[in-house]
Scaffold this active site. Structure first.
Site, PDB file in Angstrom:
ATOM      1  N   CYS A  43       8.535   7.863 -11.358  1.00 32.24           N
ATOM      2  CA  CYS A  43       7.507   7.099 -10.654  1.00 32.24           C
ATOM      3  C   CYS A  43       6.373   6.678 -11.577  1.00 32.24           C
ATOM      4  CB  CYS A  43       6.962   7.919  -9.488  1.00 32.24           C
ATOM      5  SG  CYS A  43       5.671   7.062  -8.594  1.00 32.24           S
ATOM      6  N   CYS A  48       7.563   3.326  -9.994  1.00 30.17           N
ATOM      7  CA  CYS A  48       6.551   2.811  -9.055  1.00 30.17           C
ATOM      8  C   CYS A  48       5.293   2.257  -9.727  1.00 30.17           C
ATOM      9  CB  CYS A  48       6.079   3.916  -8.103  1.00 30.17           C
ATOM     10  SG  CYS A  48       7.321   5.089  -7.612  1.00 30.17           S
ATOM     11  N   LYS A  51       5.823  -0.613 -12.400  1.00 34.27           N
ATOM     12  CA  LYS A  51       6.406  -1.721 -11.607  1.00 34.27           C
ATOM     13  C   LYS A  51       5.336  -2.438 -10.788  1.00 34.27           C
ATOM     14  CE  LYS A  51       7.120  -1.172  -7.639  1.00 34.27           C
ATOM     15  NZ  LYS A  51       8.218  -0.488  -6.983  1.00 34.27           N
ATOM     16  N   TYR A 180      16.290  -2.455  -3.830  1.00 34.72           N
ATOM     17  CA  TYR A 180      14.852  -2.406  -4.134  1.00 34.72           C
ATOM     18  C   TYR A 180      14.560  -2.947  -5.542  1.00 34.72           C
ATOM     19  CZ  TYR A 180      13.680   1.230  -0.533  1.00 34.72           C
ATOM     20  OH  TYR A 180      13.456   1.953   0.607  1.00 34.72           O
ATOM     21  N   GLU A 184      12.705  -6.431  -6.515  1.00 28.94           N
ATOM     22  CA  GLU A 184      11.356  -6.373  -7.079  1.00 28.94           C
ATOM     23  C   GLU A 184      11.311  -7.036  -8.455  1.00 28.94           C
ATOM     24  OE1 GLU A 184       9.713  -2.416  -4.745  1.00 28.94           O
ATOM     25  OE2 GLU A 184      10.367  -2.162  -6.820  1.00 28.94           O
ATOM     26  N   HIS A 439     -10.050  -9.113  13.593  1.00 29.51           N
ATOM     27  CA  HIS A 439      -9.801 -10.536  13.425  1.00 29.51           C
ATOM     28  C   HIS A 439     -10.702 -11.132  12.357  1.00 29.51           C
ATOM     29  CE1 HIS A 439      -8.416 -14.448  14.676  1.00 29.51           C
ATOM     30  NE2 HIS A 439      -9.669 -14.866  14.740  1.00 29.51           N
ATOM     31  N   GLU A 444      -3.413  -7.747  12.622  1.00 25.49           N
ATOM     32  CA  GLU A 444      -3.691  -7.821  14.069  1.00 25.49           C
ATOM     33  C   GLU A 444      -2.465  -8.273  14.856  1.00 25.49           C
ATOM     34  OE1 GLU A 444      -6.508 -10.911  15.414  1.00 25.49           O
ATOM     35  OE2 GLU A 444      -6.234 -11.898  13.487  1.00 25.49           O
TER      36      GLU A 444
HETATM   37  P1  NDP Z   1      19.686   0.376  -4.154  1.00 26.76           P
HETATM   38  O1  NDP Z   1      20.581   1.415  -3.644  1.00 26.76           O
HETATM   39  O2  NDP Z   1      18.443   0.027  -3.405  1.00 26.76           O
HETATM   40  O3  NDP Z   1      20.505  -0.979  -4.320  1.00 26.76           O
HETATM   41  C1  NDP Z   1      21.662  -1.037  -5.088  1.00 26.76           C
HETATM   42  C2  NDP Z   1      22.164  -2.471  -5.058  1.00 26.76           C
HETATM   43  O4  NDP Z   1      23.208  -2.614  -6.004  1.00 26.76           O
HETATM   44  C3  NDP Z   1      22.708  -2.872  -3.712  1.00 26.76           C
HETATM   45  O5  NDP Z   1      22.386  -4.208  -3.490  1.00 26.76           O
HETATM   46  C4  NDP Z   1      24.216  -2.677  -3.899  1.00 26.76           C
HETATM   47  O6  NDP Z   1      24.974  -3.562  -3.114  1.00 26.76           O
HETATM   48  C5  NDP Z   1      24.384  -3.078  -5.356  1.00 26.76           C
HETATM   49  N1  NDP Z   1      25.506  -2.429  -6.001  1.00 26.76           N
HETATM   50  C6  NDP Z   1      25.869  -1.136  -5.950  1.00 26.76           C
HETATM   51  N2  NDP Z   1      26.945  -0.896  -6.722  1.00 26.76           N
HETATM   52  C7  NDP Z   1      27.278  -2.081  -7.267  1.00 26.76           C
HETATM   53  C8  NDP Z   1      28.289  -2.493  -8.165  1.00 26.76           C
HETATM   54  N3  NDP Z   1      29.179  -1.629  -8.642  1.00 26.76           N
HETATM   55  N4  NDP Z   1      28.334  -3.794  -8.520  1.00 26.76           N
HETATM   56  C9  NDP Z   1      27.437  -4.672  -8.032  1.00 26.76           C
HETATM   57  N5  NDP Z   1      26.441  -4.350  -7.199  1.00 26.76           N
HETATM   58  C10 NDP Z   1      26.368  -3.069  -6.819  1.00 26.76           C
HETATM   59  O7  NDP Z   1      19.388   0.795  -5.651  1.00 26.76           O
HETATM   60  P2  NDP Z   1      18.239   0.400  -6.686  1.00 26.76           P
HETATM   61  O8  NDP Z   1      18.846   0.597  -8.003  1.00 26.76           O
HETATM   62  O9  NDP Z   1      17.648  -0.925  -6.345  1.00 26.76           O
HETATM   63  O10 NDP Z   1      17.137   1.507  -6.429  1.00 26.76           O
HETATM   64  C11 NDP Z   1      17.480   2.892  -6.408  1.00 26.76           C
HETATM   65  C12 NDP Z   1      16.618   3.634  -5.424  1.00 26.76           C
HETATM   66  O11 NDP Z   1      15.319   3.784  -5.949  1.00 26.76           O
HETATM   67  C13 NDP Z   1      16.417   2.925  -4.097  1.00 26.76           C
HETATM   68  O12 NDP Z   1      17.449   3.225  -3.185  1.00 26.76           O
HETATM   69  C14 NDP Z   1      15.104   3.429  -3.632  1.00 26.76           C
HETATM   70  O13 NDP Z   1      15.300   4.585  -2.852  1.00 26.76           O
HETATM   71  C15 NDP Z   1      14.375   3.760  -4.899  1.00 26.76           C
HETATM   72  N6  NDP Z   1      13.350   2.745  -5.182  1.00 26.76           N
HETATM   73  C16 NDP Z   1      12.320   2.586  -4.312  1.00 26.76           C
HETATM   74  C17 NDP Z   1      11.357   1.632  -4.521  1.00 26.76           C
HETATM   75  C18 NDP Z   1      10.249   1.454  -3.540  1.00 26.76           C
HETATM   76  O14 NDP Z   1      10.012   2.347  -2.733  1.00 26.76           O
HETATM   77  N7  NDP Z   1       9.544   0.311  -3.545  1.00 26.76           N
HETATM   78  C19 NDP Z   1      11.381   0.760  -5.698  1.00 26.76           C
HETATM   79  C20 NDP Z   1      12.526   0.994  -6.532  1.00 26.76           C
HETATM   80  C21 NDP Z   1      13.457   1.956  -6.274  1.00 26.76           C
HETATM   81  P3  NDP Z   1      25.370  -3.244  -1.587  1.00 26.76           P
HETATM   82  O15 NDP Z   1      24.162  -3.521  -0.763  1.00 26.76           O
HETATM   83  O16 NDP Z   1      26.478  -4.205  -1.323  1.00 26.76           O
HETATM   84  O17 NDP Z   1      25.804  -1.821  -1.553  1.00 26.76           O
END
Ligand code: NDP
Length: 450
Positions: A43, A48, A51, A180, A184, A439, A444
């Site tokens: 983080c 976090c 980012k 995510y 982002e 407001h 709101e």
């Molecule tokens: P996520 O799990 O959010 O997303 C992974 C993405 O990658 C999905 O779109 C998934 O597709 C795709 N994917 C998975 N495997 C493959 C593959 N083999 N080939 C192609 N695409 C693939 O993971 P992130 O890496 O974005 O983030 C990890 C975690 O970190 C998040 O789940 C979150 O909990 C945390 N995080 C939180 C943030 C916040 O609170 N703002 C910011 C950043 C991270 P599909 O949908 O089809 O499965």
């Protein structure tokens, strides 16, 4: 003489580990935390915090454009330009400041920080650089790391870890993934001026979020000029003679880029940790299995945060670490509550949510009422920006209880954090309606939807 060197040994000084170490020490435990890189974890060091700072930075591009509607003028022909190195270094300076603060907080709490990798030798013994120590209780808080696709040339791409340290801002970027991190970083790179493609294997990014809002966000990204390419993913990466990366997609097409960011999920950091030697069970993905008290299959070894691969969110890891320390060392047992967790994607605009999506609610309840407010934020009127916000409440018709609140728009994360208190408390739609609006605000809308 004490039977063990420490009452608690924490492996990993990220959000969950630091909180647990500090609270356990405040309850009088002799605590050490081992960290092989920098105190603060994902983080603070590579997630976090840096980012969010890049999100702020990338917003200025649009802000300069919007300022014109408000009468602000730059000298003729002048265009604001981004000094990436200055941004990168300023962000890293803030990361270093926080890293120092975390170390200071641990030190003040009486926690010993050991800059070393720690590997379990048996259920009470840890191997550090050059020595072994023993502990009555062990907490595994080693987090997760980005997963890489199993494709030829994957190593030509970077992950979010490296994105904060780039020598130059790439001119053309492919961000692979629809979660995510990908969403982002697509917003960040585009806002900083890179030609950005977000490549997603499904049809609509951010699977699991409310369908209406994620569909709207994808359309906004396309309108902004982020090329959201769906229905395909990376098949291979190759280096061209001019240094560019050539991405071949699963549909056979190719794209050229200067940088490819893999953001396809994160895997628990458990390889080589010695879990087998300590009898700690993991699932097929390598995540440490824990019960509701964070206890692993070895009774006095616990785990919190991303390494358990349940909810990969910093505030959840912190709650888990705090609950563990109060329960085991403070004589005040409680559990981290994983129900109704609010969260946000710091996309542009931000998407934030608490509770059930409309689709989830319709599966669980017979009588669902949906209230929505679809509006052009006041700031965008004079700025001449067409982008619209969307707020949504999902309500159980039988009890009038608000089951979910969702927002896409500026400050959505800030607004949903406050709305989450009401949703968590079980507030009814009538109670939302009885609340007087502030407001003029976007927030709101949540008390004015009829
Ligand atoms: P996520 O799990 O959010 O997303 C992974 C993405 O990658 C999905 O779109 C998934 O597709 C795709 N994917 C998975 N495997 C493959 C593959 N083999 N080939 C192609 N695409 C693939 O993971 P992130 O890496 O974005 O983030 C990890 C975690 O970190 C998040 O789940 C979150 O909990 C945390 N995080 C939180 C943030 C916040 O609170 N703002 C910011 C950043 C991270 P599909 O949908 O089809 O499965």
């Amino acid at each position: 003489m004490a039977l063990f060197d420490y009452d608690l040994f924490v492996i990993g000084a990220g959000s969950g580990g630091v909180r647990a170490a500090r609270i356990a020490a405040s309850h009088g435990a002799r605590v050490a935390v081992a960290e092989e890189y920098r105190v603060g974890g994902t983080c603070v060091i590579r997630g976090c915090v840096p980012k969010k700072l890049l999100v702020y930075a990338s917003h200025y591009g649009e802000d300069f454009d919007d300022a014109a509607g408000y009468g602000w003028r730059l000298p003729a022909d002048a265009r604001p330009t981004l000094d990436w190195v200055s941004l990168r270094d300023n962000v890293q300076a803030e990361v270093s400041r926080l890293n120092g603060l975390y170390m200071q907080t641990l030190g003040n709490a009486g926690v010993e920080i050991i800059p070393s990798r720690a590997v379990l030798v048996d259920e009470h013994t840890l191997q550090l650089d050059g020595r072994r120590v023993t502990a009555r209780h062990i907490l595994i808080a080693v987090g997760a790391r980005p997963s890489l696709p199993d494709i030829p040339g994957a190593e030509l791409g970077i992950t979010s870890n490296e994105a904060f340290h780039l020598e130059t801002l790439p001119r053309r970027v492919i961000v692979s993934g629809g979660g995510y991190i990908a969403t982002e970083f697509a917003g960040i790179f585009h806002g900083l001026g890179a030609e950005t493609v977000q490549l997603y294997r499904g049809e609509t990014i951010l699977r699991g979020w409310d369908d209406e809002l994620r569909t709207r966000l994808q359309a906004i990204y396309q309108d902004k000029g982020i090329h959201v390419r769906t229905g395909a993913t990376l098949a291979r990466l190759d280096r061209a003679a001019d240094g560019a990366i050539i991405a071949t997609l699963t549909d056979g097409s190719t794209l050229a880029a200067d940088s490819v960011l893999h953001a396809i999920g994160r895997v628990p950091n458990t390889a080589g940790l010695g879990l087998e030697s300590a009898g700690v069970a993991t699932d097929a993905a390598g995540a440490v299995l824990v019960d509701a008290d964070q206890r692993t299959s070895t009774g006095h070894i616990y785990a919190v945060g991303d390494v358990t691969n349940r909810v990969q969110l910093t505030p959840v890891a912190i709650k888990e670490g705090h609950a563990f320390a109060d329960t085991v060392f403070g004589g005040k047992p409680w559990r981290a509550d994983h129900d109704t967790i609010p969260s946000a994607v710091f996309s542009q605009p931000a998407l934030a949510s608490v509770g059930l999506t409309e689709a989830e609610a319709r599966q669980k309840f017979n009588d669902i009422k949906v209230f929505r407010s679809d509006f052009r934020p006041m700031k965008h009127t004079v700025a001449g920006r067409a982008e619209r916000s969307l707020c949504k409440l999902v309500v159980d018709g039988a009890t009038d209880r608000v089951l979910g609140a969702h927002m896409l728009g500026a400050d959505a994360a800030e607004i949903i954090q406050a709305v989450a208190i009401a949703v968590k408390m079980g507030a009814t739609k009538a109670q939302f309606d009885a609340t007087i609006a502030v407001h003029p605000t976007a927030a709101e809308e949540f008390v004015l939807m009829r």
